[in-house]
Design an enzyme around this catalytic site. Structure first.
Site, mmCIF file in Angstrom:
data_model
loop_
_atom_site.group_PDB
_atom_site.id
_atom_site.type_symbol
_atom_site.label_atom_id
_atom_site.label_comp_id
_atom_site.label_asym_id
_atom_site.label_seq_id
_atom_site.Cartn_x
_atom_site.Cartn_y
_atom_site.Cartn_z
ATOM 1 N N HIS A 118 0.850 -1.199 0.000
ATOM 2 C CA HIS A 118 0.000 0.000 0.000
ATOM 3 C C HIS A 118 0.882 1.243 0.000
ATOM 4 O O HIS A 118 1.705 1.426 0.893
ATOM 5 C CB HIS A 118 -0.889 -0.024 1.242
ATOM 6 N N MET A 165 -7.714 10.340 -7.786
ATOM 7 C CA MET A 165 -9.040 9.789 -7.508
ATOM 8 C C MET A 165 -9.027 8.267 -7.533
ATOM 9 O O MET A 165 -8.254 7.646 -8.246
ATOM 10 C CB MET A 165 -10.054 10.293 -8.537
#
Length: 291
Positions: A134, A193
């Site tokens: 991540h 986004m």
């Protein structure tokens, strides 16, 4: 739980008994937490800069909210603390990187710095990496390129959290897209986004606050739209960007699949439903990223 927001160069609680914490102290806290579990100090500093920047930019789902996850991954030994990313193969304009399972922000910064150098040398570049984790907000890396006068792009796949159109099971991640282009006096264009309607961290925050989620954010285990954050996190999933099929959610599904091709297939990493489940620590993440 009291939420924190950024004010100027400080974090400010929205509770009535406000507590102000200088951002430098937050960075120091992150570094101390990560080094306490064995992370190298320079790697911990990269993570701290990422998390604070996320909160500063209003991405509270990817800021200090995520610190516990990084600590847990290291404690569970599914993230490496004694490695560095390496280049497997490269050309003047491209590179294939093995992240060696280090913290995602360490791998991401290694890759974007390599991409910037190549673009400066030959005009354009593309760098992909495998065996990553991540890496926080995708925009952090694109902005690095924009700060050097370049157009930067950043993509990553993630644990399966998105329920595609006409489905009731998660199959793709939030798979964000980030593009940054330099403007005058540092006034950059920045797009950062998710390809889901909302990031999973926003659903988690609503659950902690015990408030419903907006329409179009997620579905329950039957694939039906829900306003209950717990239903999304317990057997349901996130809706593609756009929400339901009637509101063009299939477009978000398509964008997520595109990112999966860049990051899962092209990078040779885990992909789609084959990536470990969100917050699981029974296996390495093996995420792919492109810059």
């Amino acid at each position: 739980m009291n939420s924190l927001r950024f004010l100027g160069r400080r974090f400010l609680s929205t509770a009535s008994n406000e507590k102000v914490v200088p951002s430098g102290e937050v960075r120091s806290f992150v570094v101390r937490c990560m080094t306490a579990v064995g992370v190298r100090e320079n790697h911990a500093e990269s993570l701290a800069e990422l998390l604070v920047t996320a909160d500063e930019r209003g991405h509270y789902s990817h800021g200090i909210n995520r610190l516990e996850m990084y600590v847990h991954d290291v404690e569970s030994e599914v993230t490496a603390v004694d490695a560095n990313p390496t280049i497997v193969k490269e050309t003047p304009a491209t590179a294939f990187v093995d992240a060696q399972n280090v913290l995602g922000p360490v791998a991401g910064m290694f890759c974007i710095e390599k991409a910037i150098k190549k673009a400066q040398d030959v005009g354009v570049s593309w760098v992909v990496c495998t065996a990553s984790n991540h890496y926080g907000i995708a925009g952090w890396y694109a902005i690095e390129a924009a700060n050097k006068g370049l157009i930067g792009m950043s993509f990553t796949n993630t644990s399966p959290l998105q329920v595609p159109t006409r489905s009731r099971q998660v199959a793709l991640g939030t798979n964000p897209i980030a593009v940054a282009a330099p403007g005058r006096n540092g006034d950059h264009f920045v797009l950062d986004m998710a390809t889901t309607t909302a990031a999973v961290g926003k659903v988690e925050l609503n659950l902690r606050k015990e408030i419903p989620i907006p329409s179009g954010w997620g579905v329950d285990s039957s694939g039906n739209e829900t306003y209950n954050p717990k239903a999304v996190l317990d057997g349901g999933g996130l809706s593609p960007l756009g929400g339901t099929e009637a509101s063009s959610g299939y477009k978000g599904y398509g964008l997520a699949a595109m990112v999966e091709i860049f990051c899962g297939i092209l990078a040779g990493s885990a992909y789609g439903p084959h990536i470990r489940r969100w917050l699981a620590t029974d296996d390495v993440a093996n995420l792919g990223q492109s810059f």
